[in-house]
Design a protein around this motif. Structure first.
Motif, mmCIF file in Angstrom:
data_model
loop_
_atom_site.group_PDB
_atom_site.id
_atom_site.type_symbol
_atom_site.label_atom_id
_atom_site.label_comp_id
_atom_site.label_asym_id
_atom_site.label_seq_id
_atom_site.Cartn_x
_atom_site.Cartn_y
_atom_site.Cartn_z
ATOM 1 N N GLY A 240 0.819 -1.204 0.000
ATOM 2 C CA GLY A 240 0.000 0.000 0.000
ATOM 3 C C GLY A 240 0.852 1.252 0.000
ATOM 4 N N GLU A 241 1.900 1.242 0.814
ATOM 5 C CA GLU A 241 2.816 2.386 0.878
ATOM 6 C C GLU A 241 3.532 2.581 -0.451
ATOM 7 O OE1 GLU A 241 4.251 2.686 5.511
ATOM 8 O OE2 GLU A 241 5.235 1.228 4.225
ATOM 9 N N TYR A 242 3.900 1.487 -1.094
ATOM 10 C CA TYR A 242 4.604 1.582 -2.368
ATOM 11 C C TYR A 242 3.738 2.266 -3.422
ATOM 12 C CZ TYR A 242 6.864 0.160 -6.726
ATOM 13 O OH TYR A 242 7.446 0.156 -7.979
ATOM 14 N N LEU A 243 2.476 1.854 -3.520
ATOM 15 C CA LEU A 243 1.576 2.489 -4.485
ATOM 16 C C LEU A 243 1.319 3.944 -4.111
ATOM 17 C CD1 LEU A 243 -1.092 -0.280 -5.245
ATOM 18 C CD2 LEU A 243 1.012 0.240 -6.481
ATOM 19 N N ALA A 244 1.202 4.221 -2.806
ATOM 20 C CA ALA A 244 1.001 5.607 -2.363
ATOM 21 C C ALA A 244 2.181 6.477 -2.762
ATOM 22 C CB ALA A 244 0.795 5.650 -0.855
ATOM 23 N N ASP A 245 3.383 5.959 -2.574
ATOM 24 C CA ASP A 245 4.585 6.727 -2.937
ATOM 25 C C ASP A 245 4.641 6.983 -4.439
ATOM 26 O OD1 ASP A 245 5.547 7.019 -0.348
ATOM 27 O OD2 ASP A 245 6.729 5.175 -0.421
ATOM 28 N N LEU A 246 4.208 6.008 -5.235
ATOM 29 C CA LEU A 246 4.164 6.209 -6.682
ATOM 30 C C LEU A 246 3.220 7.354 -7.037
ATOM 31 C CD1 LEU A 246 4.018 2.526 -8.027
ATOM 32 C CD2 LEU A 246 5.975 4.074 -8.113
ATOM 33 N N ILE A 247 2.066 7.386 -6.394
ATOM 34 C CA ILE A 247 1.091 8.452 -6.653
ATOM 35 C C ILE A 247 1.613 9.799 -6.191
ATOM 36 C CG2 ILE A 247 -1.190 9.341 -5.988
ATOM 37 C CD1 ILE A 247 -2.131 6.387 -5.895
ATOM 38 N N ILE A 248 2.237 9.825 -5.009
ATOM 39 C CA ILE A 248 2.755 11.082 -4.472
ATOM 40 C C ILE A 248 3.861 11.635 -5.367
ATOM 41 C CG2 ILE A 248 4.032 12.092 -2.532
ATOM 42 C CD1 ILE A 248 2.418 10.149 -0.706
#
Length: 392
Positions: A240-248
């Motif tokens: 979840g954090e990995y996808l969030a970082d991609l979006i950010i």
């Protein structure tokens, strides 16, 4: 994402600024088949991004933890895609609703139900064998989301049934190839395209052992208590954090990864609440099982079950104030997604869109909101462990 994030008094999951680059309208207004296909693409692309990021990693522990997350994303993309094929051929809403209720999450049954719309050649029978092999393990779409299921025995007592009883060394390269082929075959059904030239006659087992050390996931080697629960929690959180970082880092990716990111975070919180309840709370084993069974996916019911113990272990007024903040987080999360379906499916079981009107959200704000609650739950686990160590 920052591990120092902590629950705030005025946090709102619905807060957004229309001028923010992370703002998006998640209204769904296309035809239902197209929306299901789009959801399938998003979950598939998220799975591909995650597995490609960790294959060959020097941190081989991630291969074991993250397996359940990307395996679920792949598996769910197949379910969404099969349903897209169905709804392309079934336009009547009453019949669509019946289809959903009759087939539920069982991929093998869903394929059988759409077989009248596709050619039954060797490609179809490979896909059927592949989904048939998955069905006994994951017919209810829970084997990659939870470490075990709770059942009642003939004497009326609760028991735990693990999904993976024995150690398996899963060859991730082979797993990925099979999932990609299954996805592309179903996509060819949707688009009416011949897949013959691309088809490879892989072994139809969903999980095949083998692979080099940094290209395999080792699962099923820990019990269903601390280590096993924690491993799955860690994997869902990391992904979840990995996808969030991609979006950010690249806000244009929010249209692809928003719903998979939210589901990974949502399941992280559900797992963390169940972990606290099952491993740390003072209830008997039977009462813990009963509460988890009754709560199902409800944040509110799970939170109410662990709340007394969390308050008991709160050291001071600051801790209790934070617990009050988390009360509001849970209320908001429950109001947004009480049944664990809003981020997984575009519609409810009655085939009504979850977001049929304009619905503006801020993808970064929601990611932070999830992360703050997760940090609190992890802090609770640590605080209870510290208290128990000091009490010895």
């Amino acid at each position: 994402m920052n591990n120092m994030m902590w629950p705030r008094e005025s946090a709102s999951i619905r807060a957004y600024d229309k001028n923010s680059k992370y703002c998006m309208n998640i209204k769904l207004d296309e035809d239902v088949a197209s929306v299901f296909l789009n959801f399938a693409d998003c979950f598939f692309n998220a799975a591909e991004k995650i597995i490609d990021n960790i294959l060959g990693t020097e941190y081989i522990g991630r291969l074991d933890c993250d397996f359940f997350s990307f395996a679920y994303l792949y598996r769910h993309s197949l379910e969404l895609e099969l349903k897209a094929v169905a709804f392309k051929n079934i336009s009547n809403k009453v019949k669509q609703k019946k289809f959903i209720n009759d087939t539920r999450h069982n991929l093998s049954i869903i394929l059988d139900s759409i077989s009248c719309y596709v050619e039954k050649d060797n490609i179809y029978y490979w896909l059927k064998s592949f989904l048939d092999d998955m069905s006994p393990l994951d017919k209810e779409s829970d084997a990659f989301r939870y470490p075990f299921k709770i059942i009642k025995n003939t004497d009326g007592f609760y028991e735990i049934k693990k999904f993976f009883n024995d150690q398996r060394d899963i060859d991730l390269n082979v797993f990925k190839k099979k999932m990609v082929q299954a996805f592309n075959i179903i996509k060819s059904y949707y688009n009416g395209i011949d897949y013959t030239d691309k088809f490879v006659e892989y072994n139809a087992e969903i999980l095949e052992d083998g692979g080099e050390e940094d290209y395999k996931s080792v699962i099923g080697y820990k019990n269903y208590f601390n280590d096993f629960y924690g491993m799955m929690v860690q994997g869902y959180l990391e992904c979840g954090e990995y996808l969030a970082d991609l979006i950010i880092d690249n806000p244009s990716l929010k249209k692809i990864y928003f719903f998979p990111m939210c589901y990974l975070f949502r399941n992280t919180l559900e797992l963390e609440l169940k972990q606290i309840l099952f491993e740390k709370c003072s209830y008997s084993f039977q009462e813990k099982c009963r509460k988890i069974n009754c709560a199902k996916h409800s944040f509110l019911k799970l939170w109410n079950a662990v709340h007394p113990d969390i308050v008991y272990y709160s050291k001071d007024e600051e801790d209790k104030k934070t617990v009050n903040y988390v009360d509001r987080y849970i209320e908001q999360l429950h109001g947004f997604d009480s049944s664990s379906s809003v981020f997984r499916y575009p519609t409810n079981k009655d085939m009504n869109y979850h977001f049929k009107n304009n619905k503006y959200i801020d993808a970064k704000n929601i990611a932070i909101f999830f992360k703050e609650v997760s940090n609190f739950f992890r802090g609770v686990m640590t605080a209870i462990d510290d208290y128990n160590e000091c009490s010895i």
